[in-house]
Write an enzyme that holds these catalytic residues in place. Sequence first.
Site, PDB file in Angstrom:
ATOM      1  N   ASP A   1       2.468   5.489  -6.547  1.00 19.17           N
ATOM      2  CA  ASP A   1       3.738   5.381  -5.816  1.00 19.17           C
ATOM      3  C   ASP A   1       4.950   5.250  -6.721  1.00 19.17           C
ATOM      4  O   ASP A   1       6.087   5.260  -6.241  1.00 19.17           O
ATOM      5  CB  ASP A   1       3.673   4.170  -4.868  1.00 19.17           C
ATOM      6  CG  ASP A   1       2.664   4.399  -3.758  1.00 19.17           C
ATOM      7  OD1 ASP A   1       1.783   3.537  -3.573  1.00 19.17           O
ATOM      8  OD2 ASP A   1       2.742   5.450  -3.113  1.00 19.17           O
TER       9      ASP A   1
ATOM     10  N   HIS B   1       0.867  -1.202   0.000  1.00 22.70           N
ATOM     11  CA  HIS B   1       0.000   0.000   0.000  1.00 22.70           C
ATOM     12  C   HIS B   1       0.897   1.243   0.000  1.00 22.70           C
ATOM     13  O   HIS B   1       1.783   1.356  -0.837  1.00 22.70           O
ATOM     14  CB  HIS B   1      -0.930  -0.104   1.222  1.00 22.70           C
ATOM     15  CG  HIS B   1      -2.036   0.908   1.294  1.00 22.70           C
ATOM     16  ND1 HIS B   1      -2.435   1.704   0.267  1.00 22.70           N
ATOM     17  CD2 HIS B   1      -2.841   1.250   2.344  1.00 22.70           C
ATOM     18  CE1 HIS B   1      -3.434   2.489   0.653  1.00 22.70           C
ATOM     19  NE2 HIS B   1      -3.712   2.234   1.913  1.00 22.70           N
TER      20      HIS B   1
ATOM     21  N   HIS C   1      -2.641  -2.209  -9.638  1.00 24.91           N
ATOM     22  CA  HIS C   1      -3.639  -1.583  -8.753  1.00 24.91           C
ATOM     23  C   HIS C   1      -4.914  -2.421  -8.771  1.00 24.91           C
ATOM     24  O   HIS C   1      -5.267  -2.985  -9.816  1.00 24.91           O
ATOM     25  CB  HIS C   1      -3.961  -0.161  -9.257  1.00 24.91           C
ATOM     26  CG  HIS C   1      -4.571   0.702  -8.212  1.00 24.91           C
ATOM     27  ND1 HIS C   1      -5.916   0.661  -7.922  1.00 24.91           N
ATOM     28  CD2 HIS C   1      -4.012   1.579  -7.351  1.00 24.91           C
ATOM     29  CE1 HIS C   1      -6.160   1.515  -6.944  1.00 24.91           C
ATOM     30  NE2 HIS C   1      -5.028   2.080  -6.572  1.00 24.91           N
TER      31      HIS C   1
END
Length: 427
Positions: free
Chosen positions: A362, A267, A306
Amino acid sequence: MSQSVILTDSHNRTQVEMPVIDGAIPAKSLQKLRVTQDGAGLVSYDPGYQNTAPAISSITMIDGMAGKLLYRGYPIEVLAVESNYLEVAFLLNNGELPSTAAAARWREEIQAHATVDPFIVDLIRSFPRDAHPMGILISALGAMGTLYPEAKEVLDSDVRRRQVYRLLGQLPVVAAHIYCHGQGIEAEEPKADDGYIGNFLRMVRNFGLETAEEVPAIRAAMNCLFILHADHEQNCSTTAMRSIGSSHADPYSSMAGAVAALYGPLHGGANEAVLRMLEEIESVDQVEGFLQRVINREALLMGFGHRVYKNMDPRATLIKTLAYSVFEVTGANPKIDLALALEQTALGMEYFQARRLYPNVDFYSGIIYQALGIPADYYTVLFGIARAAGWLAHWQEQLEDPAQKIARPKQIYRGPDERAFVPLEQR
Ligand code: SDX
């Protein structure tokens, strides 16, 4: 389109009609099938909640196939350029963009509640200097919850609002003290008129940047990055916030749990993991070899993939563009070339195409943070203090939803049947 589906049980020809509401069926309808003596019936099995909606929400919408992200209906691409983080935090928590007067009141209330108790600063300083900042943040949040006993009155909207002000006001100050503790420096004193992002950056001395050109650049970049990280519907850490909050725990304890969930490398911890991955790959000529290791299941391509986006994460696109405007001031971070080579090579490979794996939020954020001189173990703290606005919006939405109950999922039991205890001497 039909507003119901009919399920026929091939076992005994029983049928049950289930209403379809906003593309979902009430899972409890399944209980009407295969009813057992104790009144139980069928259960849905969904590890990781891959196809389960635990909430009806009006806060954020993601269209994973189109790569679209809306906060209360406003496209992230517009908010990232036209708005500021405090205004977006208001939007997420109140449902509408603020008027000038409402924005001023919001800012004043958050500033008025931004004083961090010296006990929290002492707690931060009690950690070893090299303690991971996320571990300190989790502890600080738990400790903050001991300071405001009223926060347990979660059903009182005035109490909830005061905790929202305190958390939004104090989190950047707490985060600044965590950074400064790790660096062995004193945090600059908070000053109200510096603005939300500006005050945080001043407290951390702009992460060491100081020229007249660098300071505005880092403020603009951080404002954009905070907006991009502010919310993302039912992600893992928001689910933790909602789940803990569903027991009517105070929001500080709930957010400590949300930060703990965010810490994981699958995450929010991925931004730090991406930098470590790029350092491991070292150079562009090692990209193919690394991706082969990913395909062989020996490594994950961190910052890729994702649960919802099966297209480019719109935030990754915005962050990649932002990187170049930051580099104009800080100088290019050579890791960007390696990241671009990774992205382009991976997107050309069947393994990633077949699984619709694209860069997520990210993948590029850490490259910007590194160019700004921020240590890698602090990246997820930045993610967390930005996401606080979203966590608080979901925490409130859940408490205001009469359909919500304490989170207590079922399970499929495959353990042993009842059996007699055998004393030690007989085993
Ligand atoms: C965030 O949910 C949110 O909204 C999160 C977030 C937010 O703003 O809150 O967007 C922030 O957490 C972004 C994600 C950051 N994490 C990473 O970058 C870590 C690397 N990514 C993976 O671990 C993965 O993609 C997840 C955790 C993000 C998603 O996992 P899923 O949805 O459970 O997908 P999966 O593991 O079932 O993957 C499907 C397939 C599998 O292959 P098969 O077993 O079907 O053959 O794709 C493969 C996976 O092995 N796969 C990857 C991969 N991601 C998925 N293979 C290699 N590298 C990857 N990164």
